[in-house]
Write a protein that holds these residues in place. Structure first.
Motif, PDB file in Angstrom:
ATOM      1  N   ILE A   3       6.807  -0.656 -12.701  1.00 22.08           N
ATOM      2  CA  ILE A   3       6.214  -0.223 -11.427  1.00 22.08           C
ATOM      3  C   ILE A   3       5.515   1.124 -11.589  1.00 22.08           C
ATOM      4  CG2 ILE A   3       6.717   0.481  -9.050  1.00 22.08           C
ATOM      5  CD1 ILE A   3       8.915  -1.587  -8.977  1.00 22.08           C
ATOM      6  N   GLY A   4       4.224   1.128 -11.301  1.00 22.67           N
ATOM      7  CA  GLY A   4       3.447   2.364 -11.314  1.00 22.67           C
ATOM      8  C   GLY A   4       3.258   2.976 -12.690  1.00 22.67           C
ATOM      9  N   THR A   5       3.608   2.257 -13.742  1.00 20.38           N
ATOM     10  CA  THR A   5       3.512   2.831 -15.097  1.00 20.38           C
ATOM     11  C   THR A   5       2.237   2.405 -15.810  1.00 20.38           C
ATOM     12  OG1 THR A   5       4.658   0.927 -16.060  1.00 20.38           O
ATOM     13  CG2 THR A   5       6.030   2.789 -15.399  1.00 20.38           C
ATOM     14  N   GLY A  36       4.619  -5.136 -10.521  1.00 24.89           N
ATOM     15  CA  GLY A  36       4.792  -4.077 -11.525  1.00 24.89           C
ATOM     16  C   GLY A  36       3.543  -3.986 -12.381  1.00 24.89           C
ATOM     17  N   SER A  37       2.647  -3.040 -12.001  1.00 19.86           N
ATOM     18  CA  SER A  37       1.385  -2.831 -12.731  1.00 19.86           C
ATOM     19  C   SER A  37       0.546  -4.102 -12.853  1.00 19.86           C
ATOM     20  CB  SER A  37       1.653  -2.199 -14.103  1.00 19.86           C
ATOM     21  OG  SER A  37       2.225  -0.918 -13.926  1.00 19.86           O
ATOM     22  N   LEU A  38       0.620  -4.927 -11.824  1.00 17.51           N
ATOM     23  CA  LEU A  38      -0.258  -6.105 -11.787  1.00 17.51           C
ATOM     24  C   LEU A  38      -1.646  -5.581 -11.449  1.00 17.51           C
ATOM     25  CD1 LEU A  38       0.826  -9.329  -9.924  1.00 17.51           C
ATOM     26  CD2 LEU A  38      -1.510  -8.851 -10.574  1.00 17.51           C
ATOM     27  N   GLY A  40      14.257  -4.160   0.131  1.00 20.62           N
ATOM     28  CA  GLY A  40      14.933  -3.919  -1.143  1.00 20.62           C
ATOM     29  C   GLY A  40      14.018  -3.434  -2.249  1.00 20.62           C
ATOM     30  N   HIS A  41      12.918  -2.792  -1.899  1.00 20.67           N
ATOM     31  CA  HIS A  41      12.044  -2.262  -2.953  1.00 20.67           C
ATOM     32  C   HIS A  41      12.806  -1.217  -3.764  1.00 20.67           C
ATOM     33  CE1 HIS A  41       8.747  -0.359  -5.044  1.00 20.67           C
ATOM     34  NE2 HIS A  41       8.023  -1.428  -4.761  1.00 20.67           N
ATOM     35  N   SER A  42      12.549  -1.172  -5.061  1.00 27.77           N
ATOM     36  CA  SER A  42      13.313  -0.244  -5.921  1.00 27.77           C
ATOM     37  C   SER A  42      13.071   1.213  -5.542  1.00 27.77           C
ATOM     38  CB  SER A  42      12.980  -0.478  -7.392  1.00 27.77           C
ATOM     39  OG  SER A  42      11.602  -0.302  -7.600  1.00 27.77           O
ATOM     40  N   ARG A  91       0.822  -1.224   0.000  1.00 27.98           N
ATOM     41  CA  ARG A  91       0.000   0.000   0.000  1.00 27.98           C
ATOM     42  C   ARG A  91       0.859   1.279   0.000  1.00 27.98           C
ATOM     43  NH1 ARG A  91      -5.705   0.004   0.204  1.00 27.98           N
ATOM     44  NH2 ARG A  91      -5.683   1.236   2.096  1.00 27.98           N
ATOM     45  N   LYS A  92       2.170   1.092  -0.001  1.00 28.34           N
ATOM     46  CA  LYS A  92       3.122   2.224  -0.050  1.00 28.34           C
ATOM     47  C   LYS A  92       2.721   3.304   0.962  1.00 28.34           C
ATOM     48  CE  LYS A  92       4.296   0.872  -4.665  1.00 28.34           C
ATOM     49  NZ  LYS A  92       4.765   1.215  -5.994  1.00 28.34           N
ATOM     50  N   MET A  93       2.906   4.586   0.630  1.00 22.71           N
ATOM     51  CA  MET A  93       2.580   5.631   1.606  1.00 22.71           C
ATOM     52  C   MET A  93       1.164   6.153   1.342  1.00 22.71           C
ATOM     53  SD  MET A  93       5.020   8.763   2.872  1.00 22.71           S
ATOM     54  CE  MET A  93       4.519   9.987   1.682  1.00 22.71           C
ATOM     55  N   GLY A 127       0.883  -2.906  -6.056  1.00 15.62           N
ATOM     56  CA  GLY A 127       0.905  -1.533  -5.549  1.00 15.62           C
ATOM     57  C   GLY A 127      -0.413  -0.829  -5.818  1.00 15.62           C
ATOM     58  N   SER A 128      -0.450  -0.052  -6.898  1.00 17.29           N
ATOM     59  CA  SER A 128      -1.616   0.804  -7.202  1.00 17.29           C
ATOM     60  C   SER A 128      -2.947   0.061  -7.113  1.00 17.29           C
ATOM     61  CB  SER A 128      -1.495   1.394  -8.607  1.00 17.29           C
ATOM     62  OG  SER A 128      -0.163   1.716  -8.873  1.00 17.29           O
ATOM     63  N   ALA A 129      -3.010  -1.142  -7.667  1.00 18.62           N
ATOM     64  CA  ALA A 129      -4.290  -1.855  -7.697  1.00 18.62           C
ATOM     65  C   ALA A 129      -4.728  -2.321  -6.307  1.00 18.62           C
ATOM     66  CB  ALA A 129      -4.210  -3.044  -8.661  1.00 18.62           C
ATOM     67  N   TYR A 163      10.111 -10.476  -8.248  1.00 18.54           N
ATOM     68  CA  TYR A 163      10.729  -9.835  -9.413  1.00 18.54           C
ATOM     69  C   TYR A 163       9.838  -8.675  -9.821  1.00 18.54           C
ATOM     70  CZ  TYR A 163      11.857  -8.833 -14.248  1.00 18.54           C
ATOM     71  OH  TYR A 163      12.161  -8.166 -15.411  1.00 18.54           O
ATOM     72  N   GLU A 164      10.404  -7.465  -9.712  1.00 16.34           N
ATOM     73  CA  GLU A 164       9.646  -6.262 -10.046  1.00 16.34           C
ATOM     74  C   GLU A 164      10.463  -5.395 -11.002  1.00 16.34           C
ATOM     75  OE1 GLU A 164       6.506  -5.167  -6.900  1.00 16.34           O
ATOM     76  OE2 GLU A 164       8.365  -4.192  -6.380  1.00 16.34           O
ATOM     77  N   PRO A 165      10.249  -5.542 -12.314  1.00 14.84           N
ATOM     78  CA  PRO A 165      10.982  -4.671 -13.242  1.00 14.84           C
ATOM     79  C   PRO A 165      10.614  -3.214 -12.974  1.00 14.84           C
ATOM     80  CG  PRO A 165       9.298  -5.971 -14.416  1.00 14.84           C
ATOM     81  CD  PRO A 165       9.302  -6.436 -12.991  1.00 14.84           C
TER      82      PRO A 165
HETATM   83  P1  PGA Z   1       2.490  -1.088  -8.897  1.00 12.29           P
HETATM   84  O1  PGA Z   1       3.584  -1.224  -7.741  1.00 12.29           O
HETATM   85  O2  PGA Z   1       1.582  -2.293  -8.777  1.00 12.29           O
HETATM   86  O3  PGA Z   1       1.787   0.194  -8.629  1.00 12.29           O
HETATM   87  O4  PGA Z   1       3.219  -1.088 -10.198  1.00 12.29           O
HETATM   88  C1  PGA Z   1       4.145  -2.468  -7.412  1.00 12.29           C
HETATM   89  C2  PGA Z   1       5.201  -2.296  -6.362  1.00 12.29           C
HETATM   90  O5  PGA Z   1       5.867  -1.237  -6.345  1.00 12.29           O
HETATM   91  O6  PGA Z   1       5.410  -3.186  -5.516  1.00 12.29           O
END
Ligand code: PGA
Length: 253
Positions: free
Chosen positions: A172-174, A211-213, A94-96, A10-12, A233-235, A166-168
């Motif tokens: 992420i967030g794109t 990554g944008s899952l 280790g999140h990017s 859920r990040k910040m 993340g976002s979803a 594995y998070e390219p």
């Molecule tokens: P995202 O983020 O689903 O918004 O791309 C994933 C993550 O950063 O773990």
């Protein structure tokens, strides 16, 4: 047989009433999806709330980072023991978004992995390449470098105490997830590398994709043989959508 795991990052984001609606909604709506596992990683101030709502339920919770130190003069930091006191089962490391800001390195992630497992937490260890590295065909090299840094510090057997993700970074967030084929190729490669080191660890460790899952691509991604779930993340900010992702994981379990 590896059970699928879906983790909300859920990040910040969040508020007390918003988290309550999300966690209670998730509990209610995933009641019938019991073939997979679910976890929610929240900002530290909300862990007490997660503990109050989720204790005694099948949904786990966790932090999004932790200190490498046990106690001491580290203003603003939170230790593994504190996460455990608030009932956390997991911690993202280790999140990017931390690596890219210089708050984590290959080495510090290895140390965090060790500290987390010693405290009884399951680290969700994130790896992934930048767009530039992807375009140069360096994905294998980068992820293996990140993975080796951790294995060197903790040993291959201890890797099994965590979950890999594995998070390219370019995904992420794109809104543009990796194709299921790309994700499968990399996860298969990483698993194969681990199997060469230790068959049991390689076969049993869970490797997530992140990554944008989203609801739209979850079933295809989870249908791949080496993808054991997702870091979302976002979803995960939308209860309906996150529940749909959990349902997709459950169906492919
Ligand atoms: P995202 O983020 O689903 O918004 O791309 C994933 C993550 O950063 O773990």
């Amino acid at each position: 047989m590896r059970r699928k795991l879906v983790v909300a990052n859920r990040k910040m984001h969040g508020t007390i009433p918003g988290n309550k609606a999300f966690l209670e909604g998730l509990l209610e709506r995933t009641k019938e999806y019991r073939d997979s596992e679910y976890a929610v990683c929240l900002p530290h101030p909300y862990l007490y709330q997660a503990q109050s709502i989720l204790t005694g339920t099948p949904i786990a919770w966790g932090g999004q980072n932790m200190s490498r130190n046990d106690d001491g003069p580290y203003t603003g930091s939170v230790s593994a023991r504190m996460l455990v006191e608030f009932g956390c089962g997991y911690v993202i490391i280790g999140h990017s978004e931390r690596r890219l800001r210089g708050q984590d390195s290959d080495n510090s992630v290895g140390e965090r992995f060790q500290v987390a497992t010693r405290a009884g937490l399951k680290p969700i260890f994130c790896m992934g390449e930048t767009l530039e590295e992807f375009e140069q065909g360096l994905t294998d090299l980068v992820t293996i470098r990140q993975l080796n840094a951790v294995i060197q510090q903790i040993g291959i057997k201890n890797l099994a105490k965590g979950v890999l993700a594995y998070e390219p970074i370019w995904a992420i967030g794109t809104g543009e997830a990796a194709s299921p084929e790309h994700a499968q190729t990399i996860l298969h490669f990483l698993r194969g590398y681990l199997i060469l080191k230790d068959t049991e660890v390689g076969n049993n460790i869970r490797i997530l994709y992140g990554g944008s899952l989203k609801a739209q691509n979850a079933a295809q991604l989870f249908g791949m043989p080496d993808i054991d779930g997702g870091l979302v993340g976002s979803a995960s900010l939308n209860t309906e959508e996150f529940v749909e992702i959990c349902q997709a994981a459950n169906l492919s379990s």
